[in-house]
Motif scaffolding. Sequence first.
Motif, PDB file in Angstrom:
ATOM      1  N   THR A  32      34.787  39.478  35.405  1.00 34.85           N
ATOM      2  CA  THR A  32      35.207  38.597  36.495  1.00 34.85           C
ATOM      3  C   THR A  32      34.171  37.487  36.685  1.00 34.85           C
ATOM      4  OG1 THR A  32      36.299  40.433  37.595  1.00 34.85           O
ATOM      5  CG2 THR A  32      35.816  38.483  38.925  1.00 34.85           C
ATOM      6  N   VAL A 321      39.032  29.833  47.585  1.00 39.11           N
ATOM      7  CA  VAL A 321      39.185  31.262  47.305  1.00 39.11           C
ATOM      8  C   VAL A 321      39.687  31.955  48.560  1.00 39.11           C
ATOM      9  CG1 VAL A 321      38.040  33.372  46.561  1.00 39.11           C
ATOM     10  CG2 VAL A 321      37.335  31.161  45.612  1.00 39.11           C
ATOM     11  N   ASP A 324      41.639  37.580  49.200  1.00 41.43           N
ATOM     12  CA  ASP A 324      41.853  38.519  48.105  1.00 41.43           C
ATOM     13  C   ASP A 324      41.043  38.167  46.866  1.00 41.43           C
ATOM     14  OD1 ASP A 324      43.140  36.196  47.547  1.00 41.43           O
ATOM     15  OD2 ASP A 324      45.112  37.094  47.123  1.00 41.43           O
ATOM     16  N   GLY A 325      40.207  37.094  46.954  1.00 38.26           N
ATOM     17  CA  GLY A 325      39.373  36.701  45.826  1.00 38.26           C
ATOM     18  C   GLY A 325      40.102  35.911  44.764  1.00 38.26           C
ATOM     19  N   VAL A 326      41.304  35.440  45.051  1.00 30.37           N
ATOM     20  CA  VAL A 326      42.096  34.682  44.077  1.00 30.37           C
ATOM     21  C   VAL A 326      41.904  33.178  44.337  1.00 30.37           C
ATOM     22  CG1 VAL A 326      44.417  34.208  43.219  1.00 30.37           C
ATOM     23  CG2 VAL A 326      43.771  36.540  43.861  1.00 30.37           C
ATOM     24  N   LYS A 328      42.822  29.318  44.502  1.00 30.35           N
ATOM     25  CA  LYS A 328      43.998  28.496  44.781  1.00 30.35           C
ATOM     26  C   LYS A 328      43.609  27.019  44.696  1.00 30.35           C
ATOM     27  CE  LYS A 328      45.934  31.929  47.972  1.00 30.35           C
ATOM     28  NZ  LYS A 328      46.384  32.175  49.372  1.00 30.35           N
ATOM     29  N   ALA A 368      43.350  32.896  39.180  1.00 34.12           N
ATOM     30  CA  ALA A 368      42.337  33.803  38.635  1.00 34.12           C
ATOM     31  C   ALA A 368      41.589  34.487  39.775  1.00 34.12           C
ATOM     32  CB  ALA A 368      41.368  33.037  37.745  1.00 34.12           C
ATOM     33  N   LYS A 369      41.134  35.714  39.483  1.00 36.07           N
ATOM     34  CA  LYS A 369      40.344  36.457  40.461  1.00 36.07           C
ATOM     35  C   LYS A 369      38.873  36.241  40.152  1.00 36.07           C
ATOM     36  CE  LYS A 369      40.290  40.947  42.786  1.00 36.07           C
ATOM     37  NZ  LYS A 369      40.822  40.368  44.014  1.00 36.07           N
ATOM     38  N   THR A 372      32.748  36.091  44.492  1.00 31.27           N
ATOM     39  CA  THR A 372      32.175  34.997  45.276  1.00 31.27           C
ATOM     40  C   THR A 372      30.759  35.319  45.715  1.00 31.27           C
ATOM     41  OG1 THR A 372      33.094  35.883  47.329  1.00 31.27           O
ATOM     42  CG2 THR A 372      34.431  34.291  46.111  1.00 31.27           C
TER      43      THR A 372
END
Length: 386
Positions: A32, A321, A324-326, A328, A368-369, A372
């Motif tokens: 990740t 982000v 959910d850590g995705v 955008k 994508a995940k 952070t």
Amino acid sequence: MSRYIHVLGALLALTAANVICVSKLQAQGPPTPSVSVAQPIAKRITIWDEYSGRFEAVQTVEVRPRVSGFVDKIHFRDGQIVNVGDPLFTIDPRPFEIAAESARAEIARARAQVALAMSEVERAAPLVKSGAVTERDFTQRSANLSVTEAQLQVTEANLKNAELNLEWTVVKAPISGRISDRKVDIGNLVIGGAQGTTLLTTIVSLDPIHFLFDTSESDYLRYMRQGLTGERKARDEPNPVLIRLADETDWTHKGTMDFLDNQFNPRSGTMRGRAILENKDQIFAPGVFARLRLFGGEADALLVPDSAVVSDQMSKIVFVVGDDGVVKAAPVKLGPIVEGLRVVTGGLNPSDKVVLDGLANPMVRPGAKVATQPGEIKTAAANAGK
């Protein structure tokens, strides 16, 4: 033989272990990616609208002669600074001196005729009652006196005209400023008068100096509405401006607005504006292009690093982000650079977590995940005081 079998078994066992490890890595997928994120700075800022334009002299004069003649002297060096009243050219004055002397002689003759006519009227006046001089003769003598007095006035006017032409043989600077090169040399015949005159040189004033630019209809309407609400000075008041030359990075030159045209150009859809600046060091010259900042009011805005903004076809986007850590993609509307950061006027919320780095990683893309890490957004002033 047994030794060979033992080595072969060890190799097979090692191969099996490697296969198991690769299978586990493939099942887990790629690692990740890690990115730094921070919330944008919410701040009330002063908006400065930027325009391109050029400098123009406040006064521009084409120096032309008022009388015709041959150039006798030139009193300046090409390109020098001249003051109002400085002699620039001398046209041969001798023909005009002769004309002035002739006009003075005509005045003397006219005055003698006036004196003679006046004496005749004075002698005839007491003789009219006795009948020695008829009424008609006295009237004729009085008319002659009036004619000679009028002729005296004409000759006096001719003398003034001759003296004025003589004065005009010395062509003087009508304004202070920088003079161009001479267009004629000594010995050339120049033509004066109202039409077909010879261009001798030009002079432009330097201090103060104007800066011309064009503003759009949308900006004009915004300024007018701000003036009505009191957010900025009204149209006829001196709104402040800042100027930056092509080789400068800071807006160090200050001026004020002093003119806005009365109509829009129908072809370009813009209106001409003009600012005025001091130019004591004469670094500005007519025709030089520069950038202008005009006060556009105050607004609440979000600030992000300019490096956090990427282009996506015809739009600008910022990666954010979610919880959910995705990752955008947030399409945004951008404003100018303020305090070293890019102003975002739309498309972003104060609570959004903006991706600050890692944008070059192809794995950091919408959907994508990511992992952070807390980052920080600082203004130029904060970085300078660090």
